[in-house]
Design a protein around this motif. Structure first.
Motif, mmCIF file in Angstrom:
data_model
loop_
_atom_site.group_PDB
_atom_site.id
_atom_site.type_symbol
_atom_site.label_atom_id
_atom_site.label_comp_id
_atom_site.label_asym_id
_atom_site.label_seq_id
_atom_site.Cartn_x
_atom_site.Cartn_y
_atom_site.Cartn_z
ATOM 1 N N VAL A 29 60.786 53.535 79.419
ATOM 2 C CA VAL A 29 60.067 52.408 78.840
ATOM 3 C C VAL A 29 58.564 52.613 79.001
ATOM 4 C CG1 VAL A 29 59.781 49.905 78.874
ATOM 5 C CG2 VAL A 29 61.993 50.911 79.485
ATOM 6 N N PHE A 30 57.864 52.491 77.887
ATOM 7 C CA PHE A 30 56.400 52.470 77.915
ATOM 8 C C PHE A 30 56.025 51.017 78.154
ATOM 9 C CE2 PHE A 30 57.475 56.153 75.363
ATOM 10 C CZ PHE A 30 56.636 57.126 75.885
ATOM 11 N N THR A 31 55.415 50.738 79.302
ATOM 12 C CA THR A 31 55.107 49.353 79.670
ATOM 13 C C THR A 31 53.611 49.099 79.622
ATOM 14 O OG1 THR A 31 54.984 49.939 82.001
ATOM 15 C CG2 THR A 31 57.113 49.159 81.187
ATOM 16 N N GLY A 32 53.267 47.823 79.648
ATOM 17 C CA GLY A 32 51.862 47.432 79.729
ATOM 18 C C GLY A 32 51.049 47.839 78.525
ATOM 19 N N ILE A 33 51.642 47.760 77.340
ATOM 20 C CA ILE A 33 50.935 48.131 76.121
ATOM 21 C C ILE A 33 50.548 46.862 75.377
ATOM 22 C CG2 ILE A 33 51.163 49.270 73.881
ATOM 23 C CD1 ILE A 33 53.096 51.237 75.217
ATOM 24 N N VAL A 34 49.289 46.769 75.004
ATOM 25 C CA VAL A 34 48.818 45.609 74.258
ATOM 26 C C VAL A 34 49.456 45.613 72.880
ATOM 27 C CG1 VAL A 34 46.812 44.438 73.293
ATOM 28 C CG2 VAL A 34 46.641 45.569 75.493
ATOM 29 N N ASP A 35 49.980 44.464 72.475
ATOM 30 C CA ASP A 35 50.632 44.326 71.175
ATOM 31 C C ASP A 35 49.611 44.525 70.056
ATOM 32 O OD1 ASP A 35 52.368 43.775 69.129
ATOM 33 O OD2 ASP A 35 52.378 41.609 69.457
ATOM 34 N N SER A 36 49.868 45.491 69.210
ATOM 35 C CA SER A 36 48.997 45.734 68.063
ATOM 36 C C SER A 36 49.814 46.368 66.959
ATOM 37 C CB SER A 36 47.848 46.667 68.443
ATOM 38 O OG SER A 36 47.085 46.958 67.297
ATOM 39 N N LYS A 37 49.656 45.836 65.778
ATOM 40 C CA LYS A 37 50.325 46.428 64.618
ATOM 41 C C LYS A 37 49.366 47.366 63.884
ATOM 42 C CE LYS A 37 53.415 42.512 64.048
ATOM 43 N NZ LYS A 37 53.092 41.869 65.280
ATOM 44 N N LEU A 38 48.176 47.508 64.428
ATOM 45 C CA LEU A 38 47.168 48.343 63.783
ATOM 46 C C LEU A 38 47.360 49.809 64.145
ATOM 47 C CD1 LEU A 38 44.062 46.086 64.443
ATOM 48 C CD2 LEU A 38 45.321 46.313 62.310
ATOM 49 N N ASP A 39 47.055 50.659 63.193
ATOM 50 C CA ASP A 39 47.092 52.102 63.435
ATOM 51 C C ASP A 39 45.805 52.539 64.112
ATOM 52 O OD1 ASP A 39 49.462 52.162 62.059
ATOM 53 O OD2 ASP A 39 48.617 52.988 60.234
ATOM 54 N N PHE A 40 45.892 53.609 64.878
ATOM 55 C CA PHE A 40 44.698 54.225 65.439
ATOM 56 C C PHE A 40 44.737 55.704 65.114
ATOM 57 C CE2 PHE A 40 47.848 53.389 68.701
ATOM 58 C CZ PHE A 40 48.082 54.633 69.262
ATOM 59 N N ASP A 41 43.562 56.299 65.051
ATOM 60 C CA ASP A 41 43.428 57.706 64.693
ATOM 61 C C ASP A 41 43.590 58.574 65.928
ATOM 62 O OD1 ASP A 41 42.596 57.618 61.822
ATOM 63 O OD2 ASP A 41 41.018 56.363 62.661
ATOM 64 N N VAL A 42 44.271 59.709 65.743
ATOM 65 C CA VAL A 42 44.484 60.664 66.830
ATOM 66 C C VAL A 42 44.374 62.088 66.291
ATOM 67 C CG1 VAL A 42 45.944 59.189 68.274
ATOM 68 C CG2 VAL A 42 46.994 60.566 66.498
ATOM 69 N N MET A 43 44.083 63.005 67.181
ATOM 70 C CA MET A 43 44.072 64.425 66.818
ATOM 71 C C MET A 43 44.071 65.279 68.069
ATOM 72 S SD MET A 43 40.146 65.217 65.570
ATOM 73 C CE MET A 43 40.415 66.948 65.294
ATOM 74 N N ASN A 44 44.404 66.546 67.891
ATOM 75 C CA ASN A 44 44.334 67.525 68.961
ATOM 76 C C ASN A 44 42.911 68.066 68.962
ATOM 77 O OD1 ASN A 44 44.723 69.533 70.821
ATOM 78 N ND2 ASN A 44 46.541 70.372 69.840
ATOM 79 N N TYR A 45 42.200 67.920 70.065
ATOM 80 C CA TYR A 45 40.795 68.335 70.091
ATOM 81 C C TYR A 45 40.609 69.825 69.875
ATOM 82 C CZ TYR A 45 39.015 63.708 71.414
ATOM 83 O OH TYR A 45 38.658 62.387 71.424
ATOM 84 N N SER A 46 41.636 70.619 70.067
ATOM 85 C CA SER A 46 41.493 72.056 69.798
ATOM 86 C C SER A 46 41.317 72.324 68.305
ATOM 87 C CB SER A 46 42.689 72.833 70.345
ATOM 88 O OG SER A 46 43.862 72.475 69.657
ATOM 89 N N ASP A 47 41.630 71.350 67.458
ATOM 90 C CA ASP A 47 41.453 71.506 66.010
ATOM 91 C C ASP A 47 40.003 71.308 65.557
ATOM 92 O OD1 ASP A 47 44.133 72.061 65.493
ATOM 93 O OD2 ASP A 47 44.653 69.947 65.278
#
Length: 164
Positions: A29-47
């Protein structure tokens, strides 16, 4: 003074090293996560390396520009689904418990740095374009590819035990 600004999203490494599941019975279980239906941007910094190299090789194209880089747009639900997909052979149940922002702020154990970071990336971050990043570096790694490539490391990090 002319300059080029590359705005970076959350890194895959930061995300998986911060959102570590806890074992509750047979579930992870991933706990303590703020409820959000919004997407966020992610990437691998090596790119980022090939993009920076290109900016130095062709300064006339990039000088004076602000470029928002991203490879993937995910929300917490997609984050958990992609981890579940990669680890499906282990027959592990995955879920996450979300809290309202008010509940989150009351609990001192929660990671306020992460909550602020996700809030910023969901609500205040400049627009980033996946197609721009893919044009600048066609060999970028998606989040699901990152999870697959780092399966052994994540098995240790998440302290996974296979259900039998």
């Amino acid at each position: 003074l002319p300059l080029t600004v590359l705005k970076l999203p959350l890194s895959y490494d930061y995300l998986v090293n911060t959102l570590i599941p806890t074992r509750q019975g047979s579930d992870y279980v991933f706990t303590g996560i703020v409820d959000s239906k919004l997407d966020f941007d992610v990437m691998n910094y090596s790119d980022i390396g090939p993009v920076v190299k290109l900016a130095f090789e062709r300064p006339n194209i990039f000088i004076g520009k602000t470029i928002g880089l991203t490879v993937d747009r995910i929300d917490i639900n997609k984050f958990v689904q992609q981890i579940e997909e990669v680890f499906k052979a282990k027959k592990i149940n995955w879920r996450y418990e979300k809290l309202s922002w008010k509940e989150y702020q009351k609990d001192k154990r929660n990671n306020r740095e992460l909550a602020s970071l996700l809030d910023f990336h969901c609500n205040y971050a400049p627009l980033r374009d996946v197609r721009t990043m893919q044009a600048l570096n066609p060999h970028v790694q998606t989040f699901s590819e990152y999870i697959s490539a780092n399966q052994k490391r994540l098995t240790k990090l998440f302290k996974l035990v296979t259900n039998t």
